[in-house]
Design a protein around this motif. Structure first.
Motif, PDB file in Angstrom:
ATOM      1  N   TRP A  43      -1.255  -3.014   1.349  1.00 57.33           N
ATOM      2  CA  TRP A  43      -1.663  -3.819   0.183  1.00 57.33           C
ATOM      3  C   TRP A  43      -2.043  -5.214   0.680  1.00 57.33           C
ATOM      4  O   TRP A  43      -1.229  -5.913   1.263  1.00 57.33           O
ATOM      5  N   ALA A  97       4.518   2.875  -3.762  1.00 58.16           N
ATOM      6  CA  ALA A  97       3.717   2.046  -2.855  1.00 58.16           C
ATOM      7  C   ALA A  97       2.456   2.801  -2.462  1.00 58.16           C
ATOM      8  O   ALA A  97       1.351   2.250  -2.447  1.00 58.16           O
ATOM      9  N   LEU A 114       4.815  -1.915   0.203  1.00 55.63           N
ATOM     10  CA  LEU A 114       3.417  -2.212  -0.167  1.00 55.63           C
ATOM     11  C   LEU A 114       2.691  -2.834   1.019  1.00 55.63           C
ATOM     12  O   LEU A 114       1.548  -2.482   1.330  1.00 55.63           O
ATOM     13  N   CYS A 149      -1.411   1.754  -3.335  1.00 59.07           N
ATOM     14  CA  CYS A 149      -2.369   1.524  -2.244  1.00 59.07           C
ATOM     15  C   CYS A 149      -3.462   2.590  -2.221  1.00 59.07           C
ATOM     16  O   CYS A 149      -4.255   2.656  -1.261  1.00 59.07           O
TER      17      CYS A 149
END
Ligand code: FAD
Length: 415
Positions: free
Chosen positions: A28, A312, A23, A316
């Protein structure tokens, strides 16, 4: 603003650990909170039945990342804590310490737990210190203590985990019996030819293999299991019992929250569940596999890692779909098994190499295509095989069998 968003990851296993770090890699910006009920940072389970059980792999080598990596990436890790409930309306999770946390995106990576040994004696056995399942690091530590030369170990279940434990135990000088209810070892995951090969290898090593043998009961002496009884009336004395009879996906949390569940939490190609803000990944989820052409639930590290990558990217906002040829490995004795694809529905098998030489590959074919390959000590066949299965390349049997024909011939032929 993106910086105020909160990603909560339920579970602190292989899939969760991978997702947390990815992430950050994928940008992120908000908080990342990973909550696990075990007392450990994410670790690898495969060595628990292999190198770690044998004493070759050290404890620190098991962990995916050291604490410092999570600190540096500002990943908040909460251990020894269960997520008890998900409130989808208010987007909160309740933890076992009574607190609750708000999420923007929630990822469920709860893995699975060992299927209990069926039967009335199981509850009593579970309280004994010589009866164990093998799922966690703590289980492995307890079993490792019991690996003493001359002791009698009964392994219930002839799947990969059971056989790896048997191989490790016999190396340590224990007397080992494997009790398998089905007609052959590895019955759920490979072909009769491969099962027969593994049975022979274990027998040669001195393991007593009893297929077609259902455990009917256990015998106790106080707080110890002293024997396993079969449905046919056999009594198998035991100093240690290890049970590996399959995994149950941890779907309770998702079910209670009203998410769609069917042999795992149902997700789409982007790891998204029936709630667009909740994802699921790893052993606990059932996903559409484009290579196999249907929904499957996989229990493997490569799957957990690939789903973490896809999840992930979805969280995102990039949305990279999951696209992996299923693959798996197992180490027993000097044998390195690597499997790719799923062999169900094959019409014929061709072999490259020899079983006697302990280096061969079995190709499972349907028409001109390879559905799956089991390779033993042939890493090159595995590397090529992943492409042959994944790209659905047409092959011919003679060239597969003929070792003087390199497998990459099929790639050039298909261009
Ligand atoms: P897990 O690693 O099981 O992690 C899930 C975590 O979530 C657990 O720590 C659990 O305690 C936690 N959790 C569950 N519910 C909650 C909750 N409500 N709140 C908080 N935490 C929760 N795979 C291979 O590819 N090759 C191998 O050779 C191989 N060998 C293996 C040998 C053994 C002995 C075992 C046990 C597994 C092996 N596997 C192997 C399988 C592989 O380890 C799993 O596929 C992988 O660990 C899956 O990762 P996961 O994150 O989905 O689940």
């Amino acid at each position: 603003a993106p910086g105020s968003e909160v990603a909560i990851i339920v579970g602190c296993g292989h899939a969760a650990g991978e997702l947390a770090t990815r992430l950050r890699e994928q940008g992120w910006a908000g908080r990342v909170i990973m909550i696990g009920e075990e007392p450990h940072l994410p670790y690898q389970r495969p060595p628990l039945s292999k190198g770690f059980l044998e004493g070759k792999t050290g404890l620190s080598d098991l962990f995916l990342k050291p604490q410092a990596t999570y600190d540096l990436a500002q990943i908040e890790v909460i251990l020894n804590t269960r997520v008890e409930a998900i409130d989808r309306t208010n987007r909160t999770v309740t933890l076992s310490d009574g607190s609750s946390l708000q999420y923007t995106k929630l990822a469920i990576a709860t893995g699975g737990r060992q299927r209990p040994l069926p039967g009335a004696d199981t509850a009593r056995a579970e309280a004994c210190d010589n009866f164990h399942y093998l799922r966690t690091l703590d289980d492995a530590l307890k079993i490792r203590e019991l690996l003493k030369a001359g002791k009698r170990m009964v392994v219930v279940g002839g799947g990969y985990v059971g056989l790896e434990v048997a191989a490790t135990a016999i190396k340590h000088g224990l007397q080992v019996t494997v009790v398998e209810a089905g007609p052959r070892l590895l019955g759920r995951v490979t072909s009769p030819a491969m099962s027969a090969f593994f049975e022979q290898v274990h027998c040669q090593a001195g393991v007593d293999i009893r297929t077609g043998t259902l455990v009917e009961g256990l015998e106790f002496d106080g707080l110890r299991v002293v024997a396993v009884r079969s449905h046919a009336g056999e009594r198998i004395p035991a100093d240690v019992v290890v049970v590996g009879v399959g995994l149950l996906p941890n779907t309770g949390l998702a079910e209670a929250a009203g998410l769609a569940v069917d042999n795992g939490i149902l997700v789409d190609a982007f790891c998204v569940t029936s709630d667009p803000d909740i994802l699921a990944l790893g052993d606990c989820c059932n996903h559409p596999n484009p290579v196999v052409g249907r929904n499957i639930r996989l229990e493997s590290v490569p799957n957990a890692v690939e789903q973490a990558r896809s999840a992930a990217s979805t969280m995102c906002g990039q949305g990279e779909p999951y696209r992996m040829v299923p693959w798996f490995w197992s180490d027993q004795y000097d044998l390195k098994l690597k499997s790719v694809g799923l062999c169900e529905g094959h019409e014929r098998i061709v072999m490259r190499g020899t079983m006697e030489g302990r280096a061969f590959s079995l190709f499972y074919l349907k028409g001109k295509r390879i559905l799956a390959i089991d390779t033993i000590n042939r890493p090159q066949d595995f590397v090529m095989g992943k492409r042959l299965v994944g790209e659905r390349i047409e092959v011919d049997d003679d060239a597969l069998i003929d070792e003087s024909t390199p497998l990459n011939k099929f790639f050039t032929a298909s261009l």
